[in-house]
Motif scaffolding. Structure first.
Motif, mmCIF file in Angstrom:
data_model
loop_
_atom_site.group_PDB
_atom_site.id
_atom_site.type_symbol
_atom_site.label_atom_id
_atom_site.label_comp_id
_atom_site.label_asym_id
_atom_site.label_seq_id
_atom_site.Cartn_x
_atom_site.Cartn_y
_atom_site.Cartn_z
ATOM 1 N N ASN A 14 8.382 -55.308 20.788
ATOM 2 C CA ASN A 14 9.256 -54.144 21.548
ATOM 3 C C ASN A 14 9.755 -53.191 20.580
ATOM 4 O O ASN A 14 11.035 -53.074 20.587
ATOM 5 N N ILE A 15 9.260 -52.779 19.679
ATOM 6 C CA ILE A 15 9.678 -51.613 18.572
ATOM 7 C C ILE A 15 9.503 -50.312 19.250
ATOM 8 O O ILE A 15 8.480 -49.968 20.192
ATOM 9 N N LYS A 16 10.401 -49.328 18.682
ATOM 10 C CA LYS A 16 10.185 -48.042 19.568
ATOM 11 C C LYS A 16 9.602 -47.326 18.126
ATOM 12 O O LYS A 16 10.344 -47.461 17.153
ATOM 13 N N ILE A 17 8.793 -46.197 18.432
ATOM 14 C CA ILE A 17 8.385 -45.172 17.679
ATOM 15 C C ILE A 17 8.114 -43.811 17.906
ATOM 16 O O ILE A 17 7.785 -43.745 19.106
ATOM 17 N N SER A 18 8.249 -42.916 17.075
ATOM 18 C CA SER A 18 7.913 -41.532 17.706
ATOM 19 C C SER A 18 6.623 -41.214 17.460
ATOM 20 O O SER A 18 5.858 -41.111 16.289
ATOM 21 N N VAL A 19 5.619 -41.032 18.400
ATOM 22 C CA VAL A 19 4.152 -40.478 18.398
ATOM 23 C C VAL A 19 3.951 -39.508 19.268
ATOM 24 O O VAL A 19 4.314 -39.388 20.417
ATOM 25 N N ASN A 20 3.253 -38.485 18.693
ATOM 26 C CA ASN A 20 2.778 -37.325 19.487
ATOM 27 C C ASN A 20 3.843 -36.611 20.470
ATOM 28 O O ASN A 20 3.690 -36.455 21.645
ATOM 29 N N ASN A 21 4.875 -36.264 19.933
ATOM 30 C CA ASN A 21 6.407 -35.967 20.882
ATOM 31 C C ASN A 21 6.845 -36.774 21.832
ATOM 32 O O ASN A 21 7.560 -36.351 22.656
ATOM 33 N N ILE A 22 6.532 -38.048 21.877
ATOM 34 C CA ILE A 22 7.330 -39.078 22.695
ATOM 35 C C ILE A 22 7.882 -40.307 21.795
ATOM 36 O O ILE A 22 7.191 -40.475 20.843
ATOM 37 N N ILE A 23 8.518 -41.024 22.333
ATOM 38 C CA ILE A 23 8.979 -42.424 21.964
ATOM 39 C C ILE A 23 8.101 -43.360 22.912
ATOM 40 O O ILE A 23 8.039 -43.324 23.935
ATOM 41 N N ALA A 65 -0.119 -54.037 20.292
ATOM 42 C CA ALA A 65 -0.372 -53.796 21.884
ATOM 43 C C ALA A 65 0.882 -52.606 22.084
ATOM 44 O O ALA A 65 2.083 -52.868 21.542
ATOM 45 N N TYR A 66 0.569 -51.591 22.645
ATOM 46 C CA TYR A 66 1.316 -50.376 22.820
ATOM 47 C C TYR A 66 1.371 -50.166 24.298
ATOM 48 O O TYR A 66 0.422 -50.456 25.026
ATOM 49 N N ASP A 67 2.416 -49.544 24.643
ATOM 50 C CA ASP A 67 2.530 -48.932 26.149
ATOM 51 C C ASP A 67 2.116 -47.509 26.050
ATOM 52 O O ASP A 67 2.412 -46.696 25.287
ATOM 53 N N VAL A 68 0.936 -47.514 26.932
ATOM 54 C CA VAL A 68 0.449 -45.890 27.118
ATOM 55 C C VAL A 68 1.821 -45.229 27.517
ATOM 56 O O VAL A 68 2.464 -45.606 28.555
ATOM 57 N N PHE A 86 -3.955 -39.214 26.237
ATOM 58 C CA PHE A 86 -3.894 -40.700 25.756
ATOM 59 C C PHE A 86 -4.406 -41.116 24.437
ATOM 60 O O PHE A 86 -3.990 -42.010 23.548
ATOM 61 N N VAL A 87 -5.595 -40.531 24.304
ATOM 62 C CA VAL A 87 -6.242 -40.891 22.943
ATOM 63 C C VAL A 87 -5.360 -40.342 21.713
ATOM 64 O O VAL A 87 -5.481 -40.839 20.644
ATOM 65 N N LEU A 93 -0.499 -42.807 16.780
ATOM 66 C CA LEU A 93 0.268 -43.994 16.603
ATOM 67 C C LEU A 93 -0.550 -44.691 15.338
ATOM 68 O O LEU A 93 0.230 -45.200 14.424
ATOM 69 N N MET A 94 -1.731 -44.800 15.137
ATOM 70 C CA MET A 94 -2.467 -45.360 13.969
ATOM 71 C C MET A 94 -2.096 -44.560 12.598
ATOM 72 O O MET A 94 -1.708 -45.284 11.669
#
Ligand code: MLT
Length: 278
Positions: A14-23, A65-68, A86-87, A93-94
């Motif tokens: 359950n880590i949080k990260i900023s990707v493509n303008n969302i958390i 594993a990440y939450d879409v 989503f892609v 994320l990668m």
């Protein structure tokens, strides 16, 4: 010139990260330098659906594993949802995690995302696991069903949508033998916001087919499908198997749409065998 510093890995649940303008929410476990596997869940579930696979593989693999977007702990953002978005989130994320290449494993909607990702970014993935999914776009009837589901959610709420969906997700026996699992999956579904479910239904209804590009896939592919699948049945899996050169296909016993949850023993065995031999 200053050398670029390697980012410190933040591993755990359950880590949080900023990707493509969302958390986005994700879990990252296993050895730092081991081969990476990224798991993408189906709709409308969350990364929790991969817990048993993460446990089985984390000794020898770096499992992520990440939450879409709009599911689990990931924010929705303001954009309309599309499989392409989503892609973009997956690739972002990668990039943020500095993962150049990974194994990709997607179930149902996760498979739609994985197929689109490999079609457009083939050099980022070293093998593919497609579970209970299909390369086909929605038929006019399927699109119609999604629009009716949206109307139904707006009128009757998410709980009725979850109750109706759960009925077709599992193999008939699972309702008596795996009551706890059925309840857990329903719980994940009703915790997804109405807004995200509606945005995802629209995205799924508009998704493009990926069947015409299957013959271009050059990496090892494992295709898994539950024997009692009603949504994307074994025929959909068989079609992809015939189109993808050298792919391996296996049927999971006593399983419907959620084969990794309904029969994790057989699912994990096949997963491990494929990962060892690819
Ligand atoms: C899923 O599990 O991701 C959904 O059943 C996919 C779909 O509705 O097409």
């Amino acid at each position: 010139m200053k050398a670029k510093q390697k980012r410190m890995r933040n591993s755990g649940k359950n880590i949080k990260i900023s990707v493509n303008n969302i958390i986005a929410g994700y879990t990252d476990e296993g050895p730092e330098n081991a081969p990476v596997i990224i798991f993408i869940h189906g709709f409308p579930f969350s990364k929790e659906m991969w817990n048993k696979q993460m446990e089985a593989l984390r000794e020898n693999f770096r499992v992520i594993a990440y939450d879409v977007r709009g599911h689990g702990n990931s924010y929705s953002g303001t954009d309309d949802f599309t499989i392409e978005l989503f892609v973009k989130d997956l690739l972002s994320l990668m990039d943020v995690l500095e993962i150049k290449k990974s194994v990709l494993c997607g179930l149902s909607m996760g498979g739609y995302i994985a197929l689109n990702a490999i079609e457009n970014h083939p050099y980022r993935f070293e093998s593919l696991i497609l579970c209970d999914t299909s390369c086909k776009a929605d038929s006019p009837e399927a699109k119609d069903k999604r629009m009716k589901a949206i109307d139904d959610i707006l009128e009757n709420g998410i709980e009725k949508f979850a109750d109706d969906s759960v009925k077709i997700f599992f193999a008939p026996d699972s309702f008596s033998t795996k009551k706890e699992l059925v309840a857990e999956v329903r719980e994940i579904m009703i915790n997804t916001s109405e807004k995200s479910v509606i945005k995802t239904l629209l995205a799924l209804s508009k998704r493009k087919e990926t069947c015409s590009k299957l013959s271009e896939i050059k990496v090892p592919v494992l295709i898994l499908v539950g024997n009692e699948h009603k949504i994307t049945p074994p025929e959909a899996a068989q079609f992809m198997h015939e189109e993808i050169n050298g792919s391996v296909m296996s049927i999971i016993k006593n399983a419907g749409h959620l084969s990794n949850l309904e029969n994790p023993g057989q699912f994990n065995e096949l997963l491990k065998r494929f990962l060892q031999n690819k």
